[in-house]
Design a protein around this motif. Sequence first.
Motif, PDB file in Angstrom:
ATOM      1  N   ARG A   1       0.823  -1.206   0.000  1.00 39.12           N
ATOM      2  CA  ARG A   1       0.000   0.000   0.000  1.00 39.12           C
ATOM      3  C   ARG A   1       0.860   1.260   0.000  1.00 39.12           C
ATOM      4  O   ARG A   1       0.357   2.361  -0.233  1.00 39.12           O
ATOM      5  N   ILE A   2       2.159   1.082   0.278  1.00 39.87           N
ATOM      6  CA  ILE A   2       3.114   2.193   0.195  1.00 39.87           C
ATOM      7  C   ILE A   2       4.036   1.893  -0.986  1.00 39.87           C
ATOM      8  O   ILE A   2       4.991   1.128  -0.862  1.00 39.87           O
ATOM      9  N   PRO A   3       3.751   2.427  -2.154  1.00 41.52           N
ATOM     10  CA  PRO A   3       4.552   2.092  -3.348  1.00 41.52           C
ATOM     11  C   PRO A   3       5.986   2.597  -3.218  1.00 41.52           C
ATOM     12  O   PRO A   3       6.235   3.684  -2.697  1.00 41.52           O
ATOM     13  N   ASP A   4       6.903   1.768  -3.674  1.00 43.29           N
ATOM     14  CA  ASP A   4       8.302   2.192  -3.684  1.00 43.29           C
ATOM     15  C   ASP A   4       8.622   2.859  -5.022  1.00 43.29           C
ATOM     16  O   ASP A   4       7.950   2.592  -6.025  1.00 43.29           O
ATOM     17  N   PRO A   5       9.659   3.695  -5.070  1.00 39.78           N
ATOM     18  CA  PRO A   5       9.954   4.461  -6.281  1.00 39.78           C
ATOM     19  C   PRO A   5      10.941   3.776  -7.221  1.00 39.78           C
ATOM     20  O   PRO A   5      11.372   4.387  -8.200  1.00 39.78           O
ATOM     21  N   PHE A   6      11.309   2.527  -6.937  1.00 39.98           N
ATOM     22  CA  PHE A   6      12.433   1.916  -7.653  1.00 39.98           C
ATOM     23  C   PHE A   6      11.955   1.095  -8.846  1.00 39.98           C
ATOM     24  O   PHE A   6      10.925   0.408  -8.775  1.00 39.98           O
ATOM     25  N   PRO A   7      12.692   1.124  -9.940  1.00 41.38           N
ATOM     26  CA  PRO A   7      12.309   0.332 -11.113  1.00 41.38           C
ATOM     27  C   PRO A   7      12.454  -1.158 -10.858  1.00 41.38           C
ATOM     28  O   PRO A   7      13.338  -1.590 -10.116  1.00 41.38           O
ATOM     29  N   GLU A   8      11.568  -1.950 -11.454  1.00 39.42           N
ATOM     30  CA  GLU A   8      11.669  -3.408 -11.320  1.00 39.42           C
ATOM     31  C   GLU A   8      12.878  -3.957 -12.068  1.00 39.42           C
ATOM     32  O   GLU A   8      13.498  -4.918 -11.612  1.00 39.42           O
ATOM     33  N   ARG A   9      13.212  -3.361 -13.186  1.00 41.56           N
ATOM     34  CA  ARG A   9      14.300  -3.893 -14.011  1.00 41.56           C
ATOM     35  C   ARG A   9      15.594  -3.138 -13.746  1.00 41.56           C
ATOM     36  O   ARG A   9      15.618  -1.910 -13.661  1.00 41.56           O
ATOM     37  N   ASP A  10      16.669  -3.907 -13.618  1.00 39.66           N
ATOM     38  CA  ASP A  10      18.013  -3.343 -13.558  1.00 39.66           C
ATOM     39  C   ASP A  10      18.899  -4.220 -14.433  1.00 39.66           C
ATOM     40  O   ASP A  10      19.346  -5.288 -14.013  1.00 39.66           O
ATOM     41  N   GLY A  11      19.123  -3.795 -15.671  1.00 37.31           N
ATOM     42  CA  GLY A  11      19.881  -4.618 -16.616  1.00 37.31           C
ATOM     43  C   GLY A  11      19.099  -5.859 -16.977  1.00 37.31           C
ATOM     44  O   GLY A  11      17.950  -5.776 -17.428  1.00 37.31           O
ATOM     45  N   ASP A  12      19.689  -7.038 -16.751  1.00 37.64           N
ATOM     46  CA  ASP A  12      19.051  -8.297 -17.135  1.00 37.64           C
ATOM     47  C   ASP A  12      18.097  -8.843 -16.078  1.00 37.64           C
ATOM     48  O   ASP A  12      17.415  -9.843 -16.325  1.00 37.64           O
ATOM     49  N   ILE A  13      18.053  -8.228 -14.894  1.00 39.68           N
ATOM     50  CA  ILE A  13      17.240  -8.778 -13.808  1.00 39.68           C
ATOM     51  C   ILE A  13      15.970  -7.965 -13.614  1.00 39.68           C
ATOM     52  O   ILE A  13      15.977  -6.735 -13.719  1.00 39.68           O
ATOM     53  N   VAL A  14      14.867  -8.670 -13.361  1.00 46.06           N
ATOM     54  CA  VAL A  14      13.574  -8.063 -13.051  1.00 46.06           C
ATOM     55  C   VAL A  14      13.198  -8.513 -11.641  1.00 46.06           C
ATOM     56  O   VAL A  14      13.061  -9.715 -11.384  1.00 46.06           O
ATOM     57  N   ILE A  15      13.037  -7.564 -10.734  1.00 42.25           N
ATOM     58  CA  ILE A  15      12.786  -7.885  -9.328  1.00 42.25           C
ATOM     59  C   ILE A  15      11.333  -7.560  -9.014  1.00 42.25           C
ATOM     60  O   ILE A  15      10.940  -6.395  -8.911  1.00 42.25           O
ATOM     61  N   LYS A  16      10.516  -8.594  -8.858  1.00 40.75           N
ATOM     62  CA  LYS A  16       9.091  -8.420  -8.648  1.00 40.75           C
ATOM     63  C   LYS A  16       8.734  -8.240  -7.169  1.00 40.75           C
ATOM     64  O   LYS A  16       7.760  -7.572  -6.841  1.00 40.75           O
ATOM     65  N   ASP A  17       9.519  -8.837  -6.277  1.00 39.51           N
ATOM     66  CA  ASP A  17       9.250  -8.748  -4.854  1.00 39.51           C
ATOM     67  C   ASP A  17       9.691  -7.389  -4.325  1.00 39.51           C
ATOM     68  O   ASP A  17      10.826  -6.959  -4.538  1.00 39.51           O
ATOM     69  N   GLN A  18       8.802  -6.707  -3.610  1.00 42.48           N
ATOM     70  CA  GLN A  18       9.075  -5.336  -3.199  1.00 42.48           C
ATOM     71  C   GLN A  18      10.252  -5.245  -2.222  1.00 42.48           C
ATOM     72  O   GLN A  18      11.135  -4.384  -2.375  1.00 42.48           O
ATOM     73  N   ALA A  19      10.290  -6.096  -1.189  1.00 42.80           N
ATOM     74  CA  ALA A  19      11.376  -6.027  -0.209  1.00 42.80           C
ATOM     75  C   ALA A  19      12.729  -6.277  -0.866  1.00 42.80           C
ATOM     76  O   ALA A  19      13.721  -5.598  -0.567  1.00 42.80           O
ATOM     77  N   SER A  20      12.779  -7.241  -1.782  1.00 43.12           N
ATOM     78  CA  SER A  20      14.024  -7.525  -2.495  1.00 43.12           C
ATOM     79  C   SER A  20      14.436  -6.361  -3.371  1.00 43.12           C
ATOM     80  O   SER A  20      15.620  -6.033  -3.477  1.00 43.12           O
ATOM     81  N   ARG A  21      13.458  -5.716  -4.001  1.00 49.17           N
ATOM     82  CA  ARG A  21      13.750  -4.586  -4.884  1.00 49.17           C
ATOM     83  C   ARG A  21      14.305  -3.409  -4.087  1.00 49.17           C
ATOM     84  O   ARG A  21      15.294  -2.773  -4.491  1.00 49.17           O
TER      85      ARG A  21
END
Length: 443
Positions: free
Chosen positions: A74-94
Motif C-alpha cells: 500500500r506504500i509504493p516504492d519508487p524503484f524500477p523493477e528492471r536493472d539490466g538483465d534482472i527483473v525484481i518483482k518482490d518489493q522487499a528484495s527490490r
Amino acid sequence: MKKKADIILRQYLTHEGEILRYQLLEMPFPLPLKQLQGKTDLAILEDLKSLYLKNLLPAKPEYTGVVLFCCDHRIPDPFPERDGDIVIKDQASRVRWWIDKYYRNGHPEDQIELRQYLESLEKAQLLVSGGDRESHPLYLPVYPGMTKLSSFYHDNTVTLNSHFFLMEISDLLSPFDRVGEPFGMLSVDGEIIHPPLYSRETLISYESGDNGILKLSIEDMTIIIDGMEYRDKENCRIFRRPEYGVSPMQDGLDLIIVGNNILAYSTGGGCPVPEAGFILHLENPDPPSDLGVSYFYRKDLNFSIQVGPSMVEGGEVCEGFSTDYYQGTGIPFPPTVYPLDWSHGRAARTGLGFKNKKLVLIGIEGSKKAVYKAGYDSTGCSLEEMAHICKESGIDNMINLDGGGSSQISVMGIRSLKISDRSLETGEDFERPVPLGLELKIR
C-alpha cells in the motif's frame, strides 16, 4: 472434554550437580495441527532492533547502525523493477537491491527518492533504526510474519516454536534475504507449506500412520510453476548454497525462489543465490505469468517438519551430526552460526518426534549465561544429553527444533519452562519474536 495429552514435568541434577528441567508431552496422532504466523508490527521491529544493537552489530564494526523495515504494497516504492538483465518483482528484495546499489556507488544521502520512501515507512510504523543512521548503517528488510507466540496461547492447545530462521548478519548477504525468513520443510495434512532446502533430517509421517526420519532437499521435490512440473536435472537445474553463491553464467532464465514465491528473474546467469531459497534455471527465456510456486513429494504424505539434527532414529540414539552445517569457510549457508559442539554446548532445546505412533514433544529449559543463577535456573543441555533423554523416554524418532532464545512451549495457555532470554535489568523472560510456530489442539 477429556484431555488428549500425557504431560510430564521433570527435574533432576546433572553429573556436575546443576539443575536440568524438562517437559515431555505425548499426544495421539493425527490431531488438529496448524502453523502459526502473525504480522510484524512496530513492537516486533523494536525487539529485533534491540537484538541487533546488543548482540549482533557489535561483531560487525563496519556498520555504524541498523535500519529494519517491513515493506507494504500500500506504500509504493519508487524503484524500477528492471536493472539490466534482472527483473525484481518482490518489493522487499527490490528495495534492498537499490539500497545496496546506492551504497556501492557512494553518496546514498543524495538519493531523494530513497529518503522519502524510508520516511513514509517510518511514518507508517514499519521502520525502526538504531545507532548511527547517517554514516553506514545496515539496511535489512524483515519477514512480515514475525510474531510472539504468546499471542496465540489458548487453554485447549499446545503451542511451540519450530524452524530455524535468518537472523545473523552473515545469513543476510543477498538482496533476496530477510530477517526472520524461515527455512526447512513443513507440511500439514499433506500440503507442503514450506519446501525443504538443504539435505537435512526431516521428521515425516504418512497417512498410514507410519513415521520416520529422512534426509530431504529441494532436489527431491517436484516444483510446480504455471501448471508445469519441474525436476532437477530432468527439465531444469537447481542452484543453491553451499555449492553456489551465484548462478552460473549461461543462456536461459533464472528464477530466484524463496518459499512459495518467485522474487525475481534474470537472463544470462550470475544471480545471487538466496540463503533461504534457490535458483531454478530454465532453458526457455520467457518468464512465467504466475509467480507462485508449489511443491509435491508423495501423495500419501501427512505431516513433515525439517530442522535437525536428529536425536533418535528408529529407536537408536544418534551420536553426532550426520548433515553439514556452515563451518565458517566457503559459501555461507544458513544457519551460519550454530552450536556445533555436540557434547558440551548447552542451551534450551525443543524437539518433536514419535513414540508408538504418538506425537511426542520435549522442551528443555535453559538460561543465557549472563543471567544464569546456579541452584535456581535450569542449565539447559547439550545435543548429546538431549538425545539420551529421548532414548531413555522410549522415543522412536525425534529431531531437534530451533532452540536457545527461540525455544518456547505453552501447554493449555501456560508456559511451565522459563525462556532462555531474560532482561538483564528485571530478570523477566524476554520472548524472542519468531516467524513460525505450531499449534496442536489437544482438547
